[in-house]
Scaffold this motif. Structure first.
Motif, short mmCIF file in Angstrom:
data_model
loop_
_atom_site.label_atom_id
_atom_site.label_comp_id
_atom_site.label_asym_id
_atom_site.label_seq_id
_atom_site.Cartn_x
_atom_site.Cartn_y
_atom_site.Cartn_z
N GLU A 13 -21.30 15.32 42.16
CA GLU A 13 -22.08 14.58 42.86
C GLU A 13 -21.51 13.16 43.24
O GLU A 13 -20.98 12.75 42.37
N SER A 14 -22.24 12.61 44.24
CA SER A 14 -21.76 11.03 44.41
C SER A 14 -23.13 10.68 45.00
O SER A 14 -23.82 11.21 45.83
N GLU A 44 -19.33 8.53 41.59
CA GLU A 44 -19.34 9.86 41.49
C GLU A 44 -19.76 10.21 40.03
O GLU A 44 -19.42 9.53 38.94
#
Length: 105
Positions: free
Chosen positions: A9-10, A20
């Motif tokens: 995910e970011s 990140e």
């Protein structure tokens, strides 16, 4: 909800950088932040994920500034990651956590 396994995910930090991270395990379980050694990234070993899941824990790992999709943090020092981790935990709604880490050097 992130369950069994991990997904990158970011998020955007206040200063505009991308950060990140990965969550592995059950989202509603206690969190352990993983500070990886060098070299390393947000991805963690399947054995560590399995051990965490067996114990009812969620792992949260991250990719250091300047690696992967985490934006470089010009002028950072080794302690700068603490603010990034605090922002990450706030963003995912975690107010209590344990932490583990190791060094490659």
């Amino acid at each position: 909800m992130v369950t069994s396994g991990s997904a990158r995910e970011s998020m955007k930090l206040r200063d505009g950088r991308s950060f990140e991270f990965v969550r592995a395990g059950q989202a509603d379980c206690p969190v352990v932040v993983v500070h990886h050694g060098t070299p390393g990234s947000s991805l963690t070993s399947p054995d560590l994920v399995a051990a965490a899941e067996e114990r009812g824990l969620q792992l949260v790992g991250y990719t250091r500034a300047g690696y992967g999709t985490s934006t470089r943090h010009e002028g950072r020092d080794v302690a700068a990651v603490a603010d990034d981790i605090a922002a990450l935990l706030d963003a995912i709604g975690v107010d209590r956590f344990a932490t583990i880490g190791w060094s490659g050097g």
